[in-house]
Design a protein around this motif. Structure first.
Motif, short mmCIF file in Angstrom:
data_model
loop_
_atom_site.label_atom_id
_atom_site.label_comp_id
_atom_site.label_asym_id
_atom_site.label_seq_id
_atom_site.Cartn_x
_atom_site.Cartn_y
_atom_site.Cartn_z
N ILE A 85 -1.29 52.27 80.21
CA ILE A 85 -2.42 53.16 79.93
C ILE A 85 -1.98 54.61 80.15
CG2 ILE A 85 -3.39 53.04 82.27
CD1 ILE A 85 -6.15 52.77 80.97
N PRO A 86 -2.36 55.53 79.24
CA PRO A 86 -1.82 56.90 79.31
C PRO A 86 -2.01 57.58 80.66
CG PRO A 86 -3.05 56.59 77.28
CD PRO A 86 -3.26 55.35 78.09
N CYS A 87 -3.21 57.44 81.27
CA CYS A 87 -3.44 58.20 82.50
C CYS A 87 -2.71 57.57 83.70
CB CYS A 87 -4.93 58.36 82.79
SG CYS A 87 -5.82 56.84 82.87
N LYS A 88 -2.02 56.47 83.46
CA LYS A 88 -1.23 55.87 84.54
C LYS A 88 0.25 56.22 84.38
CE LYS A 88 -1.29 51.45 87.02
NZ LYS A 88 -1.59 50.03 86.90
N ALA A 89 0.51 57.08 83.40
CA ALA A 89 1.91 57.37 83.06
C ALA A 89 2.69 57.91 84.26
CB ALA A 89 1.96 58.36 81.90
N THR A 90 2.05 58.79 85.05
CA THR A 90 2.75 59.37 86.20
C THR A 90 3.12 58.29 87.20
OG1 THR A 90 1.27 61.24 85.87
CG2 THR A 90 2.62 61.27 87.86
N THR A 91 2.14 57.42 87.51
CA THR A 91 2.39 56.32 88.44
C THR A 91 3.51 55.43 87.92
OG1 THR A 91 0.07 56.34 89.03
CG2 THR A 91 1.29 54.39 89.65
N ASP A 92 3.43 55.07 86.65
CA ASP A 92 4.45 54.19 86.05
C ASP A 92 5.82 54.86 86.11
OD1 ASP A 92 2.62 52.26 85.50
OD2 ASP A 92 2.25 52.90 83.44
N HIS A 93 5.84 56.15 85.80
CA HIS A 93 7.10 56.88 85.80
C HIS A 93 7.71 56.91 87.21
CE1 HIS A 93 9.66 60.53 85.79
NE2 HIS A 93 10.04 60.01 84.65
N ASP A 94 6.86 57.16 88.20
CA ASP A 94 7.34 57.18 89.59
C ASP A 94 7.92 55.84 90.00
OD1 ASP A 94 6.59 59.76 89.86
OD2 ASP A 94 4.79 59.38 91.05
N ARG A 95 7.20 54.77 89.62
CA ARG A 95 7.68 53.43 89.99
C ARG A 95 9.02 53.14 89.33
NH1 ARG A 95 1.92 50.22 89.44
NH2 ARG A 95 1.07 50.94 91.44
N THR A 96 9.14 53.49 88.04
CA THR A 96 10.40 53.25 87.33
C THR A 96 11.53 54.04 87.99
OG1 THR A 96 9.12 53.01 85.32
CG2 THR A 96 11.47 53.32 85.04
N ARG A 97 11.21 55.28 88.35
CA ARG A 97 12.25 56.12 88.98
C ARG A 97 12.71 55.49 90.30
NH1 ARG A 97 11.75 59.45 92.82
NH2 ARG A 97 9.50 59.57 92.65
N ARG A 98 11.75 55.04 91.11
CA ARG A 98 12.10 54.44 92.40
C ARG A 98 12.93 53.17 92.21
NH1 ARG A 98 6.89 55.90 94.28
NH2 ARG A 98 6.12 53.80 93.90
N ARG A 99 12.53 52.39 91.20
CA ARG A 99 13.28 51.15 90.94
C ARG A 99 14.71 51.47 90.51
NH1 ARG A 99 8.17 48.87 88.03
NH2 ARG A 99 7.27 47.65 89.73
N ASN A 100 14.84 52.46 89.64
CA ASN A 100 16.19 52.82 89.18
C ASN A 100 17.05 53.32 90.34
OD1 ASN A 100 15.60 52.04 86.62
ND2 ASN A 100 15.09 54.09 85.89
N GLU A 101 16.42 54.12 91.20
CA GLU A 101 17.17 54.63 92.36
C GLU A 101 17.66 53.45 93.21
OE1 GLU A 101 14.68 58.81 92.92
OE2 GLU A 101 14.43 57.19 94.39
N ASN A 102 16.75 52.50 93.42
CA ASN A 102 17.12 51.35 94.25
C ASN A 102 18.18 50.48 93.57
OD1 ASN A 102 15.74 51.06 96.92
ND2 ASN A 102 13.98 51.58 95.65
N ARG A 103 18.09 50.40 92.24
CA ARG A 103 19.09 49.61 91.52
C ARG A 103 20.47 50.26 91.66
NH1 ARG A 103 17.87 48.47 85.33
NH2 ARG A 103 18.38 50.66 85.26
N ASP A 104 20.50 51.60 91.55
CA ASP A 104 21.77 52.31 91.71
C ASP A 104 22.33 52.11 93.13
OD1 ASP A 104 21.59 53.14 89.14
OD2 ASP A 104 20.81 55.15 89.61
N LEU A 105 21.41 52.22 94.10
CA LEU A 105 21.84 52.03 95.50
C LEU A 105 22.36 50.61 95.72
CD1 LEU A 105 19.02 53.89 97.44
CD2 LEU A 105 21.47 54.37 97.61
#
Length: 534
Positions: A85-105
């Motif tokens: 949903i468009p207005c959840k884009a920030t939340t989704d983006h944050d979650r994806t970023r955190r997941r990617n960070e953790n995957r790299d770690l």
DNA sequence: GCAAGGTCTAAAT
DNA sequence: TAGACCTTGC
């Protein structure tokens, strides 16, 4: 995230329940909350798309719980998330970023040889992909279990289903871990359901009517409750600094009007409030109350409740914040699990997939939800078998190992190389998983709590437990097939003598104890308690 | 002292 | 993702 601190705040209104209270009823399931919990046990295998069957363990988890519901004669209705949903884009983006960070770690730790630390990060990195949801959908189809993929938020779809009568596809309660369900006005939600069916229930009407539990919501209705949730901070809109659940409650409780509460907040916190907070607030409340859902009867998208004309004028904007409208054919294909809602590509276009759906033999039930048949095409590279006892026939759902279970991962090439670093954590490769890695079909899900186990699969309780409780242990021996629990299979199991292991490990047959044995902590002689130990 | 915000941990097997 | 616990700010 859901609503910040909401569950803690409404704790006095929470009742412990057992899921059997919904026997004979239809209950909705937030599929992603189970997929997510299930994926926890195989997060590394999923993230690295590793060879072997362990990465399918999340399916076991989900099917175990679905079987648990069926055992208690509950009809599960499984609801999946759809588009973002468009207005959840920030939340989704944050979650994806955190997941990617953790995957790299996780990858970095793995390369250092620190597998334990890597697993820790993999658990934070795991994300549920539509392909994983699709794997579960295929099993649900083969098991004739109702499901629907929501156009956007599963929570909204579940809230909508909660408004319908059972005969029209309605449900009486929802099993989830997401407090958003309450903000959507879902009348009954069961949180924290464990594998025995114990959970914590919140019934919204009881919350509104309760006179002696604090905090009191006696002056609240669904709209005010939703407003309080949005003030406190939700996935669609962060709260104004300094406003948490307590202040949000006080504000709404005191002014009993969202418009007035908003004015007061503006007056008190105007300098901390974003310019467009009022508009965003109204949009967020509107998403909870008027979200787009799939109506299975008309096979079209509609709002949970139609947006009132006044609100439309008030918002003075297009309705894209609810999620863009999509063509009806697409909405149907998404709802029926045929279209990946993130890529809009057909699921059965996976290369060499063994599963082909016959769209012409859909059998909408009285409630209009889905009960599709899967056409099974045996392939040589299958790795996935489900045998259904419920329909007294064997179905083989084939999923190729080439299916993109995971999002395209830049790490997939490294996975094989890294597997040897991971090995010390796991058991050494057995003949079985060597075989599964070479395209021998494996049975998934091996999750049936009521399945009769072979002797060597039965785990005996430890000696301390035996000494203190004299726990009866089921040691039925039978050549087992993959059997899902049905009332019939359960009855037949109950009528058979069982073998009980005593403190010295001696086996003795004891039919009476199946029904008579009563232990501490509600460990009555129910079949579930047996299987909790098997 | 209270409420909000931040951090850590468990979850499943 | 939620709960527990601790810190910070009013």
């Amino acid at each position: 995230m859901g609503i910040k601190d909401l569950l803690k705040f409404v704790k006095p209104h929470v009742e412990p329940i057992h899921i059997k209270k919904y026997a004979g009823k239809r209950v909705g399931i937030d599929a992603y909350s189970w997929l997510h919990k299930g994926a926890y046990s195989c997060s590394m295998e999923l993230t690295l798309n590793m060879e072997g069957d362990k990465k399918f363990q999340y399916l076991n988890y989900c099917m175990h719980r679905i079987n648990l519901l069926r055992h208690y004669k509950i009809t599960p209705v499984v609801v999946f998330d759809g588009m973002s949903i468009p207005c959840k884009a920030t939340t989704d983006h944050d979650r994806t970023r955190r997941r990617n960070e953790n995957r790299d770690l996780a990858m970095a730790k793995l390369k250092e040889g620190n597998a334990r630390a890597a697993v820790d990060h993999f658990q934070r990195a795991v994300s549920i992909t539509p392909a994983m949801a699709h794997q579960l959908i295929q099993i649900l189809r083969s098991e004739n279990i109702e499901f629907v993929v929501a156009p956007y938020e599963a929570d909204a779809q579940l809230a909508y289903l909660s408004t319908l009568e059972a005969g029209k596809g309605g449900i009486v309660a929802v099993i989830s871990e997401d407090s958003d369900l309450l903000a959507y006005g879902c009348p009954a939600v069961v949180f924290k359901m464990d594998r025995y069916g114990n959970g914590e229930e919140i019934v919204l009407n009881k919350v509104f009517e309760s006179a002696n539990r604090m905090p009191s919501f006696r002056n609240f209705d669904t709209e005010l409750f939703t407003g309080m949730c949005v003030f406190a901070g939700c996935d669609f809109l962060p709260s104004v600094p300094g406003i948490g659940i307590v202040k949000a409650y006080t504000l709404v409780s005191k002014y009993r009007s969202l418009e007035r509460a908003l004015s007061i907040l503006k007056f008190e916190k105007g300098n901390l409030m974003p310019e467009d907070y009022s508009k965003s607030f109204k949009e967020a409340v509107a998403v909870f109350q008027h979200a787009l859902i799939y109506d299975a009867r008309s096979k079209s998208l509609k709002q949970i409740k139609p947006l009132p004309e006044k609100l439309l004028q008030d918002l003075d904007t297009d309705l894209d914040f609810l999620g863009p409208e999509i063509p009806q054919s697409m909405a149907i294909a998404i709802a029926e699990g045929k279209l990946d809602p993130t890529t809009m590509e057909a699921f059965d276009h996976f290369p060499r997939s063994g599963v082909h759906l016959k769209p012409t033999i859909q059998n909408p039930t009285s409630d209009g939800l889905l009960q599709l048949e899967a056409t099974i095409l045996p392939t040589t590279d299958s790795c996935f078998t489900v045998i259904s006892s419920q329909k007294s026939r064997k179905e083989i759902v084939e999923v190729t190992k080439q299916n993109p279970l995971m999002e395209e991962s830049k790490y997939s090439n490294e996975a094989t190389e890294l597997e040897k670093l991971v090995r010390p954590l796991n058991a050494q490769p057995t003949e079985d998983n060597k075989m599964s890695a070479t395209n021998i079909p494996l049975k998934v899900p091996d999750n049936n709590p009521f399945r009769k186990r072979k002797r060597n699969e039965v785990q005996l309780p430890d000696q301390a437990e035996i000494a203190s409780e004299q726990v009866p242990v089921l040691t039925e021996i039978e050549n087992s097939q993959m059997l899902y629990a049905t009332p019939e299979s359960q009855k037949s199991l109950d009528s058979k003598p069982i073998n009980v292991v005593d403190a010295q490990g001696r086996a003795k047959t004891d039919k009476a104890r199946r029904s008579n044995w009563q232990g501490p902590e509600n460990k009555r002689g129910s079949i579930l308690n047996f299987f909790s130990r098997v």
